[in-house]
Design a protein around this motif. Sequence first.
Motif, short mmCIF file in Angstrom:
data_model
loop_
_atom_site.label_atom_id
_atom_site.label_comp_id
_atom_site.label_asym_id
_atom_site.label_seq_id
_atom_site.Cartn_x
_atom_site.Cartn_y
_atom_site.Cartn_z
N ASP A 44 6.92 1.79 11.45
CA ASP A 44 8.32 1.14 12.00
C ASP A 44 8.54 1.06 13.35
O ASP A 44 8.90 0.21 13.92
CB ASP A 44 9.33 1.80 11.13
N THR A 74 9.39 0.87 -5.18
CA THR A 74 9.96 0.13 -3.96
C THR A 74 9.15 0.81 -2.73
O THR A 74 9.05 -0.04 -1.84
CB THR A 74 11.37 0.27 -4.19
N GLY A 75 9.00 2.13 -2.87
CA GLY A 75 8.19 2.65 -1.56
C GLY A 75 7.15 1.83 -1.30
O GLY A 75 6.65 1.48 -0.19
N ASP A 135 7.73 -1.64 0.21
CA ASP A 135 8.07 -1.50 1.33
C ASP A 135 7.18 -1.29 2.38
O ASP A 135 7.23 -1.97 3.54
CB ASP A 135 9.17 -0.10 1.55
N HIS A 136 6.36 -0.23 2.16
CA HIS A 136 5.25 -0.17 3.15
C HIS A 136 4.34 -1.13 3.30
O HIS A 136 3.98 -1.68 4.41
CB HIS A 136 4.15 1.03 2.54
N GLY A 183 4.85 -4.31 3.35
CA GLY A 183 6.07 -5.42 3.24
C GLY A 183 5.98 -6.28 4.46
O GLY A 183 6.79 -6.74 4.96
N TYR A 217 0.39 -7.61 2.02
CA TYR A 217 1.39 -7.38 1.20
C TYR A 217 0.68 -7.19 -0.30
O TYR A 217 -0.65 -7.35 -0.58
CB TYR A 217 2.02 -8.66 0.75
#
Lengths: 450, 294, 323
Positions: free
Chosen positions: A63, B74-75, B78-79, B81, B87
């Motif tokens: 991030d 979701t983790g 998300d990672h 993403g 993807y």
Amino acid sequence: MTNPKPHSGARILTAVAAVSIATLTLTGCGGSGAGSTGSAVEAGSGEGTINVWAVDGQAAENDALKKIISNFESSQGKIKVNLKLFPSDQYTKAVNSAAPGDLPDVLDFDGPTLASFVYNGKMAPLKGSVSEATLSNQTDSIKGQNTVDDAVYGVGMMNAGLALWGNKKLLDTAGVAYPTTPEKAWTAEEFTGVLDKLAAVVPGGKPLDLSEQYGFAGEWGTCCSAGPVIWSGGGTMLKDNKASGALDSDANVKSLTTFASWKKYTDPNADGLAFTSGRVALSWVGHWTYPTYKALGSDLISIPLPDFGTGTKTASGTFAWGLGAGSKNGAAAGKFLDFLMMDESVQTYTEANGAPPATKTALAASSLYGPGKQLQLLGDQLSKACGTEEQINDTCVSVTRPVSAGYPIITDQVGKAEAAIYAGKDAKEALSAAARAIDQNFADNDGYKK
Amino acid sequence: MTMSRTLNSARRGGSMKRTRRWQTALHYLILTVVSLFFFLPVYYLIVGSFRPSEEVLSGLSGFIPTNMSFDNYTGVFDHLGSEATGYFGQFAAVSVIVTTAVVAGSLLVNSMAAYSFARMQWRGKKIVFLLVIVLTIIPFEAVALPLYFMFSGQRDTIYIQAIPFIANAFSIFLFYTFFLDVPGEIEEAARLDGAGPFRTFFQVVVPITKPAFATVAILTFLAQWGSYLWPVLMVSDPTVRPLPLAISIFQNQQPPEWGQVLAFGTMFIVPVLAVFLIFQRWFVASISSSAVKG
Amino acid sequence: MTTQTQTQRPPTSTLPARRRSSTGLGGHRFAGPIFASPALLGLAIFLVAPFVLALVLSFYRVQLNSPRPARFVGFEQYTRLFTDPDLAAAFGHALLNNFTFALIVVPVQTVLALALAVLVNRKLRGMVIFRTFIFMPLVFPLALTAVVWRLIYSRGDQGLLNAILGFLSGGTLTSHDWLGDPATAMGSIIVMSIWQSVSFQMIIVLAALQSVPTELYEAASLDRASKWDQFLNVTVPGIRNTLIFVALITTIFSFRLFDQVYLLSRSGSVDRGSTETVMTQIINTGFDNNNVGQAAAMTVIFMLIITLIAIIQRAAARQRGGV
């Protein structure tokens, strides 16, 4: 550009083509070398899209990197960054197996792999592409790892540090006094005594985490586990480019045997939670756990690694950034590297992973490293830099891993030997075998001389 | 262990009828123990995928479905993403495309070759077939290195992930054993009808040897879906990365995201598991008819 | 009493030799080669050519992606493999691991497949569910199998296997380092491999069991043969060809042992030496140590060895009327 493809490599292909019609139709040859080593990349237009490769690291690091890149793109309108992330276990292979034309403009690399990347023509020196200001702002401890044959190939945002993280509450319960400066580090013998005491106060009776879950038979073993043990015991991995007589020395046998004797105190930590959940009182690991470990608050303390005879030692050096040898856009890539090394970027990145900044200005402004701050010890250790193995003395602390194009074989063999010793094999045997394998590989490659 | 118990039960069963009930109970007991051995890791994978990472590796309580949530899923998304990481859907698509291509290509190419060996006469056939049989024992891993040498120019493409696996000596061998059993009269009839070798094969022989195709399809699918080494060597670009290469990302987190590893793994196998369960009867029947050919 | 049944061959079994001469498609002279050519071309390019390349490379000292020219070294890679004490020991050890694996897995997995097939071959209520459970692991790719079993084998009390054993033994069994202890490392990998793949063999054997004609059993019952005798004298001979077939494919698969070991040995505190197989050694030497010539020589030697084994195995099987 010259084509350094070996003559006999072509002969091999011809030979195969002769036996198999199939091969005739195939053009690729993995052996084809890269751009000539040592020469700077084309400057290019200074705009357009640059490709960047990096390791798919911790979610927070990714991030941070993405944020820095978007800052970079919005700070100017001419250069776009196309980032690709690779799982860490596949990264070195990806770089090694990429043909020169497939290499990115900018790439992430782990310190000790640099020499072999340079040797294999994967990377280009930074001079001319990256500004002088950026280069001179690098801390001394990171410069060592990024320099090959007197040319600078990399710039780092962060350095790395190792420590024994301690849980103050558990240490106090066991009545264990702990050192906070490198000079006062526990001796290996004292450390065994400490473990005995701590074993009585932790729930599972295993008070130590040696980061076994990373696997000793890999870079973790060499850099951060076997390395500090060997160096602290007065040994080295290589001496005059030879492992026999160095890696298999009696000092190393003794140090690593002692290290392996701690297995009975060690929690395997496969879930990575041994320290934060209070299962262990001491955790031998790098700065990168700080973001998780700081949950302990004021109970989190950092202790130097045990002293095996010639003072505590730690490894320095970590991932840094360089130019791909085939880049046609050196100017733009250089601008990106300059931006990465700016205080704001370095801060964003090191705050995400708890690493010590590798630029002088960012280090000075750090909220974690410096006198009186929570990670002072790690910073101090880095400032007491030994340089490489041969330069070790009793008072220096952080050691740069061997800068050699033969590092891949060194790390493979040292890690493998450590894992074997830890599993109960005879240390002398394991280390001698590793030393012979390293020397054989060096001999096969003429000592990796140009 | 299971072996001796089974045999014991078989032995005991012979003599007395009144022990029959007891014997059935024992049979169920053994079945249960055996099933547990096979099923517990699967259960652990699926349950763990819904639990917080820190609870995945916690002794026996790892089996207890508490604190269930979709956080790990979701983790994972998300990672994975962004363009940079690639993807999940993209990886899955690559895996599906490559696997489909290999399975389809493999069925066509290998069945034709096997048919040629089993039912056609041509010069040098015997010696070529013998060579093919010898090739069944060359593991792919053994030639991975030189193969990589030859094709490093084709790295980061989808086709290079599939093409090397289409021709398969073992599949030829399997088809061969089936085709030997096709009654000659059927082909003869087709020939009298004026059908050439292609029509005979595709319209007459293929329809009556479906089990062979099912068996080869399943075997090829299972091997290809989890293919690991070749992609590691040939793929760097996330846009052409297949699923198996992505598992390690979650293992390398700090602390390791075991929950996400298991969520990823679950998404990896559940679609396959579903298809297999739906077609189980048909699948077992297909392999069954291939069984005694050996 | 059972001599007749023993000599009886299951009607479904086929001897290739017997049928080979059946109707061909003589009219089309080139149809045969045309049918065979796509597959043969594929095998030539992707299996034979690289193997030949390996043969060539084994005479060179060569690195991947290296600026150093490849150097012809004659038989040096081979002499080293046999005379250098370290290399010879490591290669010998890897070979030994492969053989241990094959020697254990082939009989154990074949017998287990038979046992499981017998177990699920009874018409009992709920059998479909049990069968489903047993065959679930088949869909696990090895990369995932290695991850899940790494957790199961995890050293310390948190590991599932250790937790289960501790629980069953009431705490008397203490935690064991399954993958780290050289004594159990290979065994652990064997159990994992069997878990993943035995159900495939089971299905094959199950099908064969169901095709043994019931009259044979009836005849045996009339002879007052016990169930065990029936099993030995009717069932086993009836599915002999299938068992040979299963043993054959298991042998092939067991020499390919790679993914599980490669993945597991790179995680945790595993001692690589105790689980190394020839395949992992080849990849390790060729890629991780970038010593392509040496890896190529290992490939060639290994190929020779398994070709020899396969020939012996097939000859033996043929002699006894199999395959």
